[in-house]
Scaffold this motif. Structure first.
Motif, PDB file in Angstrom:
ATOM      1  N   ILE A 107      -6.799  -4.915  27.157  1.00 24.19           N
ATOM      2  CA  ILE A 107      -8.145  -5.462  27.363  1.00 24.19           C
ATOM      3  C   ILE A 107      -8.215  -6.730  26.446  1.00 24.19           C
ATOM      4  O   ILE A 107      -8.806  -7.637  26.556  1.00 24.19           O
ATOM      5  CB  ILE A 107      -9.131  -5.176  26.889  1.00 24.19           C
ATOM      6  CG1 ILE A 107      -9.335  -3.635  27.571  1.00 24.19           C
ATOM      7  CG2 ILE A 107     -10.253  -4.921  25.919  1.00 24.19           C
ATOM      8  CD1 ILE A 107     -10.393  -2.609  28.084  1.00 24.19           C
TER       9      ILE A 107
ATOM     10  N   ILE B  49      -4.404   2.115  33.278  1.00 22.31           N
ATOM     11  CA  ILE B  49      -4.090   2.422  32.096  1.00 22.31           C
ATOM     12  C   ILE B  49      -5.630   3.158  31.795  1.00 22.31           C
ATOM     13  O   ILE B  49      -6.816   2.165  31.716  1.00 22.31           O
ATOM     14  CB  ILE B  49      -4.545   1.550  31.312  1.00 22.31           C
ATOM     15  CG1 ILE B  49      -2.433   0.907  31.952  1.00 22.31           C
ATOM     16  CG2 ILE B  49      -3.796   2.676  29.911  1.00 22.31           C
ATOM     17  CD1 ILE B  49      -1.807  -0.852  31.057  1.00 22.31           C
ATOM     18  N   THR B  50      -5.504   4.031  31.361  1.00 25.43           N
ATOM     19  CA  THR B  50      -7.436   4.723  30.833  1.00 25.43           C
ATOM     20  C   THR B  50      -6.792   4.922  29.277  1.00 25.43           C
ATOM     21  O   THR B  50      -5.873   5.033  28.853  1.00 25.43           O
ATOM     22  CB  THR B  50      -7.570   6.128  31.564  1.00 25.43           C
ATOM     23  OG1 THR B  50      -6.750   7.066  30.760  1.00 25.43           O
ATOM     24  CG2 THR B  50      -6.996   5.766  33.009  1.00 25.43           C
ATOM     25  N   PRO B  51      -8.099   4.986  28.331  1.00 29.91           N
ATOM     26  CA  PRO B  51      -7.214   4.976  26.630  1.00 29.91           C
ATOM     27  C   PRO B  51      -6.383   6.783  26.883  1.00 29.91           C
ATOM     28  O   PRO B  51      -6.193   6.393  25.396  1.00 29.91           O
ATOM     29  CB  PRO B  51      -8.986   5.119  26.215  1.00 29.91           C
ATOM     30  CG  PRO B  51      -9.761   4.641  27.073  1.00 29.91           C
ATOM     31  CD  PRO B  51      -9.431   4.776  28.725  1.00 29.91           C
TER      32      PRO B  51
ATOM     33  N   PRO C 295     -14.912  -6.797  37.256  1.00 23.42           N
ATOM     34  CA  PRO C 295     -15.133  -5.567  36.562  1.00 23.42           C
ATOM     35  C   PRO C 295     -14.608  -4.819  38.196  1.00 23.42           C
ATOM     36  O   PRO C 295     -15.453  -4.820  39.129  1.00 23.42           O
ATOM     37  CB  PRO C 295     -16.760  -6.146  36.494  1.00 23.42           C
ATOM     38  CG  PRO C 295     -16.369  -7.506  36.124  1.00 23.42           C
ATOM     39  CD  PRO C 295     -15.731  -7.932  37.703  1.00 23.42           C
TER      40      PRO C 295
ATOM     41  N   LYS D  12     -16.146  -2.536  26.002  1.00 23.48           N
ATOM     42  CA  LYS D  12     -15.000  -2.059  26.168  1.00 23.48           C
ATOM     43  C   LYS D  12     -14.003  -2.279  24.813  1.00 23.48           C
ATOM     44  O   LYS D  12     -12.938  -1.819  23.925  1.00 23.48           O
ATOM     45  CB  LYS D  12     -14.239  -1.842  26.887  1.00 23.48           C
ATOM     46  CG  LYS D  12     -14.476  -1.036  28.142  1.00 23.48           C
ATOM     47  CD  LYS D  12     -13.462  -1.277  29.706  1.00 23.48           C
ATOM     48  CE  LYS D  12     -13.786  -0.527  30.225  1.00 23.48           C
ATOM     49  NZ  LYS D  12     -15.893  -1.047  30.692  1.00 23.48           N
TER      50      LYS D  12
ATOM     51  N   ASP E 261     -21.790   1.109  21.504  1.00 24.84           N
ATOM     52  CA  ASP E 261     -23.039   0.692  22.236  1.00 24.84           C
ATOM     53  C   ASP E 261     -23.833   0.692  21.808  1.00 24.84           C
ATOM     54  O   ASP E 261     -24.984  -0.013  21.792  1.00 24.84           O
ATOM     55  CB  ASP E 261     -23.443   1.878  23.151  1.00 24.84           C
ATOM     56  CG  ASP E 261     -22.474   2.088  24.586  1.00 24.84           C
ATOM     57  OD1 ASP E 261     -21.137   1.150  24.569  1.00 24.84           O
ATOM     58  OD2 ASP E 261     -21.845   2.886  25.585  1.00 24.84           O
TER      59      ASP E 261
ATOM     60  N   LEU F 282      -7.522  -1.313  34.365  1.00 28.03           N
ATOM     61  CA  LEU F 282      -8.367  -0.228  32.834  1.00 28.03           C
ATOM     62  C   LEU F 282      -9.189   0.243  33.298  1.00 28.03           C
ATOM     63  O   LEU F 282     -10.638  -0.475  33.516  1.00 28.03           O
ATOM     64  CB  LEU F 282      -7.940  -1.860  31.733  1.00 28.03           C
ATOM     65  CG  LEU F 282      -7.118  -2.456  30.976  1.00 28.03           C
ATOM     66  CD1 LEU F 282      -7.132  -3.754  30.442  1.00 28.03           C
ATOM     67  CD2 LEU F 282      -5.814  -1.669  30.830  1.00 28.03           C
TER      68      LEU F 282
ATOM     69  N   TYR G 168      -4.308   0.325  25.866  1.00 34.92           N
ATOM     70  CA  TYR G 168      -5.127   0.161  26.850  1.00 34.92           C
ATOM     71  C   TYR G 168      -6.272  -0.575  26.411  1.00 34.92           C
ATOM     72  O   TYR G 168      -6.659  -1.817  26.623  1.00 34.92           O
ATOM     73  CB  TYR G 168      -5.986   1.773  27.035  1.00 34.92           C
ATOM     74  CG  TYR G 168      -7.668   1.373  27.790  1.00 34.92           C
ATOM     75  CD1 TYR G 168      -7.306   1.551  28.740  1.00 34.92           C
ATOM     76  CD2 TYR G 168      -9.130   1.225  26.908  1.00 34.92           C
ATOM     77  CE1 TYR G 168      -9.262   1.331  29.260  1.00 34.92           C
ATOM     78  CE2 TYR G 168     -10.473   1.168  27.047  1.00 34.92           C
ATOM     79  CZ  TYR G 168     -10.122   1.198  28.499  1.00 34.92           C
ATOM     80  OH  TYR G 168     -11.565   1.267  29.085  1.00 34.92           O
TER      81      TYR G 168
ATOM     82  N   ARG H 148     -27.823   5.816  31.970  1.00 34.50           N
ATOM     83  CA  ARG H 148     -27.009   6.535  31.736  1.00 34.50           C
ATOM     84  C   ARG H 148     -26.459   7.717  32.238  1.00 34.50           C
ATOM     85  O   ARG H 148     -26.037   8.256  33.001  1.00 34.50           O
ATOM     86  CB  ARG H 148     -26.981   7.330  29.608  1.00 34.50           C
ATOM     87  CG  ARG H 148     -26.320   5.970  28.856  1.00 34.50           C
ATOM     88  CD  ARG H 148     -26.085   7.306  27.600  1.00 34.50           C
ATOM     89  NE  ARG H 148     -25.906   6.198  26.839  1.00 34.50           N
ATOM     90  CZ  ARG H 148     -25.230   6.599  25.322  1.00 34.50           C
ATOM     91  NH1 ARG H 148     -26.019   8.091  24.972  1.00 34.50           N
ATOM     92  NH2 ARG H 148     -24.888   6.117  24.339  1.00 34.50           N
TER      93      ARG H 148
ATOM     94  N   ILE I 275     -11.479  -2.912  34.938  1.00 34.28           N
ATOM     95  CA  ILE I 275     -11.766  -3.938  35.267  1.00 34.28           C
ATOM     96  C   ILE I 275     -10.323  -4.108  35.950  1.00 34.28           C
ATOM     97  O   ILE I 275      -9.426  -3.683  35.529  1.00 34.28           O
ATOM     98  CB  ILE I 275     -11.891  -4.927  33.998  1.00 34.28           C
ATOM     99  CG1 ILE I 275     -11.449  -6.531  34.689  1.00 34.28           C
ATOM    100  CG2 ILE I 275     -10.977  -4.839  32.801  1.00 34.28           C
ATOM    101  CD1 ILE I 275     -11.960  -7.630  33.305  1.00 34.28           C
TER     102      ILE I 275
ATOM    103  N   SER J 217     -18.020  -7.138  31.337  1.00 37.47           N
ATOM    104  CA  SER J 217     -17.794  -5.807  31.246  1.00 37.47           C
ATOM    105  C   SER J 217     -16.710  -5.098  29.924  1.00 37.47           C
ATOM    106  O   SER J 217     -16.441  -4.338  29.739  1.00 37.47           O
ATOM    107  CB  SER J 217     -17.655  -5.206  32.810  1.00 37.47           C
ATOM    108  OG  SER J 217     -16.034  -5.692  32.805  1.00 37.47           O
ATOM    109  N   LEU J 218     -16.163  -6.414  29.916  1.00 33.59           N
ATOM    110  CA  LEU J 218     -14.640  -6.743  29.135  1.00 33.59           C
ATOM    111  C   LEU J 218     -15.787  -6.268  27.613  1.00 33.59           C
ATOM    112  O   LEU J 218     -14.683  -5.162  26.510  1.00 33.59           O
ATOM    113  CB  LEU J 218     -14.234  -7.052  28.908  1.00 33.59           C
ATOM    114  CG  LEU J 218     -13.208  -6.966  29.900  1.00 33.59           C
ATOM    115  CD1 LEU J 218     -12.328  -9.023  30.198  1.00 33.59           C
ATOM    116  CD2 LEU J 218     -11.538  -7.033  30.111  1.00 33.59           C
TER     117      LEU J 218
END
Lengths: 136, 290
Positions: free
Chosen positions: B49, A10-12, A45, B223, B153, A79, B45, A116, A68, B219-220
Motif C-alpha cells: 500500500i 494480499i490481505t492484512p 479502487p 488503509k 478512521d 490489496l 500488505y 458502516r 485496490i 481508497s488508499l
C-alpha cells in the motif's frame, strides 16, 4: 496453454492468492473490470463484492472487501481488507451480521453509522452469495 | 530461634515472588513471539500500500490532495498525539519513557490533544492539563488490524472536519530486544518525503488511474493510515513485552541472588543454634557430674 499473468491477492492476514492466472474479473467503483494478460498498467479502487479468477483453466469465485487493484508489467496485485473462497465462508456468521446490519440501518439516524451498516450489509450479502455458489 | 524463623519466612515470600516474575517472563516471551509473527504476516500488505501510494504521489507532482494540505493559513494549528502505553506496569521504564516523551513534545498551551491507548497513560494524563480527545480501550492481547482501523478512521474524520491539523504517534520503536527507543512519528499531513520514488522499470511506465488519481488515493489513504497505526501498535506491544521480559529476568536473577545469601545466613543461624544447644547440654552434663 493459455497465456497467464502473475496474480497476487494480499490481505492484512495472509497472502490469499499468489499464482499464475489467466483472467480476473473484479468490481471497481466504476463497474466491472476484466483483466487479461498484457493489460495496460492501471490502478483502481475495488468495492466490496464478488470476484472471479481463472486459475489453471478453472473459474473460481471469491468474496472480497474493499481495496485496490494494480496492474503493472504482467503482475496483478490486489490489496483487500479481506478475501475468502466459497468453502471458507462462515454462512451462519454472515447471516448474523446481515441481520445485525439491517437492524442497525433501520435504527440509525447518524450518517456515518448508516454508511458502516451499509458496508457491513454488503459484505455479508456478498459472502452469502458466494457461499451459495451463484456466479458473480 | 526467632532469627531462623524470620529468615525462613522471608525466603518463602521471595520464592513466591520469584515464581510470579518467572511466569510473567515466560508469558511475555510467548506474547512477544506472537506479536512478531503477526507483524510479519501483515507486512506485505501494508508495504505494498505504501509503495502504491508513493507511486501515485511521485508521478503526479502537481497533485493538490487534501491530506497533503499543511493548512499553514490557520492561526492556531491543532496537533493530536496518539500515545501508546501498556495496560500494566512492571515493564521497566517502558511506560515512563513514553509519558516523558509525550510531555516533551505535546504543546501544553491548549493546541495539543491526546488520543490514548493503554491504561497506564490514561490514568496518568487524566490528572494532567492536556485535553484528551479520545481514549481507546482494547484487550491486552496482540493488537488487531480492526482496532487500528477504528482509530485511524476516527483520526481521518477529525482531520477532515478540521478539528485537528496534525497527527503524530508516540510509540516505542524496537530496534532490538535490548534497544527500545520511544519516538514521535508524524503521520498527517502526509509529506512527499515519506514515500520513496518508484525505481527501475516501474519508473518508466505510465499507469492509468481509474477513475482518477484522487479517487485511488481516497481508497488508499485510510488503509495506509490504519497500516501506520497498526504497525505502531504492534511494535509498541512487542516493545512492552520485551521490556517486561528484561525487567522480569533481572527481577528473577535478583531474587535468586537474595535466596542464595539468605540460605547462607540461614545455615549459619542454624549452626549457631545447634552449637549453642550442644554447649548447653555439655555444660549441663558437666554440672551434673560435679
Amino acid at each position: 496453454m493459455e497465456p497467464t499473468f502473475n496474480l497476487e491477492i494480499i490481505t492484512p492476514y495472509r497472502v490469499f492468492v499468489g499464482t499464475a492466472s489467466e483472467m480476473i474479473i473484479v468490481n471497481t467503483i466504476d463497474g466491472e473490470l476484466g483483466i487479461l494478460p498484457d493489460h495496460e498498467p492501471v490502478a483502481a479502487p475495488i468495492v466490496i463484492g464478488p470476484i472471479k479468477v481463472k486459475i489453471g483453466g478453472k473459474w473460481k469465485n471469491a468474496a472480497v472487501s474493499d481495496g485496490i487493484l494494480e496492474v503493472v508489467h504482467e503482475r496483478v496485485t490486489m490489496l483487500v481488507g479481506a478475501a475468502e473462497w466459497p468453502e471458507e465462508i462462515d454462512v451462519a456468521r454472515a447471516e448474523r451480521s446481515r441481520a445485525r446490519a439491517l437492524e442497525r440501518l433501520k435504527d440509525t439516524t447518524v450518517v456515518w453509522e448508516a454508511h458502516r451498516a451499509k458496508a457491513a450489509l454488503l459484505r455479508a450479502e456478498t459472502r452469502l452469495k458466494i457461499a451459495k455458489g451463484s456466479t458473480p | 530461634m526467632a532469627n531462623m524463623r524470620d529468615i525462613r519466612l522471608r525466603m518463602k515470600s521471595i520464592r513466591q515472588t520469584l515464581q510470579i516474575t518467572n511466569a510473567m517472563k515466560l508469558i511475555s516471551t510467548s506474547k512477544l513471539r506472537r506479536a512478531k509473527m503477526q507483524l510479519e504476516q501483515t507486512e506485505p500488505y501494508f508495504n505494498k500500500i505504501r509503495e502504491t501510494m508513493g507511486d501515485i504521489v511521485r508521478r503526479s507532482q502537481d497533485l493538490q490532495y487534501r491530506y497533503f494540505d499543511k493548512r499553514l493559513a490557520k492561526p492556531e494549528r491543532h496537533k493530536a498525539y496518539l500515545v501508546i502505553t501498556g495496560d500494566k506496569g512492571l515493564a521497566g521504564g517502558y511506560n515512563h519513557n513514553i509519558i516523558k516523551l509525550t510531555e516533551e513534545s505535546c504543546p501544553s498551551d491548549g493546541t495539543g490533544f491526546l488520543l490514548l491507548i493503554g491504561n497506564i497513560g490514561k490514568r496518568y494524563f487524566l490528572r494532567r492539563s492536556y485535553p484528551i480527545l479520545e481514549s481507546f480501550h482494547f484487550s491486552t492481547s496482540v493488537p488487531t488490524v480492526y482496532e487500528a482501523k477504528e482509530i485511524s478512521d476516527y483520526v481521518l474524520e477529525q482531520f477532515d472536519s478540521g478539528a485537528i491539523d496534525e497527527f503524530h504517534i508516540v510509540f516505542t520503536r524496537m530496534y532490538s530486544s535490548v534497544k527500545l527507543v520511544p519516538e514521535v512519528l508524524k503521520v498527517l499531513p502526509l509529506e512527499l518525503g515519506d514515500f520513496a520514488p518508484p525505481t527501475g522499470k516501474l519508473a518508466e511506465t505510465t499507469i492509468a488511474y481509474i477513475p482518477s488519481p484522487e479517487a485511488v488515493l481516497d481508497s488508499l489513504v485510510p488503509k495506509y493510515l490504519s497500516g501506520v497505526v497498526y504497525g505502531a501498535m504492534v511494535e509498541s506491544f512487542a516493545s512492552e513485552q520485551s521490556a517486561r521480559m528484561t525487567a522480569m529476568d533481572s527481577a528473577s536473577k535478583n531474587a535468586q541472588e537474595m535466596l542464595e545469601v539468605l540460605q547462607l545466613t540461614y545455615n549459619r543461624a542454624r549452626q549457631t543454634a545447634i552449637t549453642q544447644e550442644v554447649t548447653e547440654i555439655v555444660a549441663g552434663a558437666m554440672a551434673l557430674n560435679e
